[in-house]
Design a protein around this motif. Structure first.
Motif, PDB file in Angstrom:
ATOM      1  N   GLY A  39      77.087  42.845  40.846  1.00 27.37           N
ATOM      2  CA  GLY A  39      78.158  43.705  40.346  1.00 27.37           C
ATOM      3  C   GLY A  39      79.207  44.055  41.385  1.00 27.37           C
ATOM      4  N   ILE A  40      79.017  43.599  42.595  1.00 27.69           N
ATOM      5  CA  ILE A  40      79.935  43.926  43.687  1.00 27.69           C
ATOM      6  C   ILE A  40      81.092  42.926  43.693  1.00 27.69           C
ATOM      7  N   THR A  41      82.328  43.442  43.684  1.00 25.99           N
ATOM      8  CA  THR A  41      83.499  42.565  43.722  1.00 25.99           C
ATOM      9  C   THR A  41      84.199  42.594  45.078  1.00 25.99           C
ATOM     10  N   GLY A  68      80.128  33.484  45.769  1.00 25.11           N
ATOM     11  CA  GLY A  68      81.446  33.576  45.150  1.00 25.11           C
ATOM     12  C   GLY A  68      82.444  34.453  45.875  1.00 25.11           C
ATOM     13  N   PHE A  69      82.070  34.998  47.023  1.00 23.77           N
ATOM     14  CA  PHE A  69      83.001  35.806  47.792  1.00 23.77           C
ATOM     15  C   PHE A  69      83.901  34.914  48.638  1.00 23.77           C
ATOM     16  N   VAL A  70      85.121  35.364  48.850  1.00 17.89           N
ATOM     17  CA  VAL A  70      86.017  34.735  49.807  1.00 17.89           C
ATOM     18  C   VAL A  70      86.373  35.794  50.847  1.00 17.89           C
ATOM     19  N   ILE A  71      86.710  35.351  52.031  1.00 19.20           N
ATOM     20  CA  ILE A  71      87.089  36.271  53.097  1.00 19.20           C
ATOM     21  C   ILE A  71      88.561  36.587  52.956  1.00 19.20           C
ATOM     22  N   MET A  77      89.286  43.205  60.932  1.00 22.01           N
ATOM     23  CA  MET A  77      89.653  43.037  62.327  1.00 22.01           C
ATOM     24  C   MET A  77      88.381  42.812  63.131  1.00 22.01           C
ATOM     25  N   GLY A  78      88.364  41.761  63.894  1.00 25.90           N
ATOM     26  CA  GLY A  78      87.198  41.490  64.721  1.00 25.90           C
ATOM     27  C   GLY A  78      85.948  41.283  63.891  1.00 25.90           C
ATOM     28  N   ASN A  79      84.962  42.105  64.091  1.00 26.20           N
ATOM     29  CA  ASN A  79      83.702  41.988  63.365  1.00 26.20           C
ATOM     30  C   ASN A  79      83.705  42.706  62.026  1.00 26.20           C
ATOM     31  N   VAL A  80      84.810  43.328  61.657  1.00 30.83           N
ATOM     32  CA  VAL A  80      84.938  43.970  60.345  1.00 30.83           C
ATOM     33  C   VAL A  80      85.600  42.969  59.408  1.00 30.83           C
ATOM     34  N   MET A  81      84.900  42.659  58.318  1.00 32.41           N
ATOM     35  CA  MET A  81      85.402  41.651  57.395  1.00 32.41           C
ATOM     36  C   MET A  81      85.364  42.164  55.962  1.00 32.41           C
ATOM     37  N   LEU A  82      86.403  41.820  55.209  1.00 33.80           N
ATOM     38  CA  LEU A  82      86.455  42.142  53.788  1.00 33.80           C
ATOM     39  C   LEU A  82      86.214  40.863  52.999  1.00 33.80           C
ATOM     40  N   PHE A  83      85.229  40.920  52.116  1.00 38.10           N
ATOM     41  CA  PHE A  83      84.912  39.813  51.213  1.00 38.10           C
ATOM     42  C   PHE A  83      85.322  40.260  49.809  1.00 38.10           C
ATOM     43  N   VAL A  84      85.962  39.363  49.088  1.00 34.74           N
ATOM     44  CA  VAL A  84      86.437  39.653  47.736  1.00 34.74           C
ATOM     45  C   VAL A  84      85.935  38.555  46.812  1.00 34.74           C
TER      46      VAL A  84
END
Length: 87
Positions: A39-41, A68-71, A77-84
């Motif tokens: 359920g996580i988008t 199914g996530f993309v970056i 920034m650096g080691n902080v990443m958002l996956f969508v």
């Protein structure tokens, strides 16, 4: 220091979030390897690769991409990443 914990599976089932934010000092690898993210988008994670080997870090990134996530390369920034997960 002891910190009370909650069952991640139960918390996701109870609250039905679409966004999950993780900054848990290396435990993200173990949790992401096991957690159902159906359920996580959006997933915002601060990775701590100094706590694991390169293969473990790569495997978690691969697991998220295969789920199914993309970056989002415009965010993070650096080691902080958002996956969508695109809709």
């Amino acid at each position: 220091v002891e910190v009370p914990g909650v069952d991640g599976v139960r918390a996701i089932a109870d609250f039905e979030p679409t966004l999950l934010i993780m900054d848990i000092e290396g435990a993200e690898y173990d949790i992401l390897a096991r957690l159902d993210l159906a359920g996580i988008t959006r997933l915002l994670v601060e990775f701590h690769p100094v706590h694991v080997d390169a293969a473990t870090h790569t495997a978690i990134l691969g697991r998220l991409i295969s789920d199914g996530f993309v970056i989002d390369t415009d965010c993070g920034m650096g080691n902080v990443m958002l996956f969508v997960r695109p809709s």
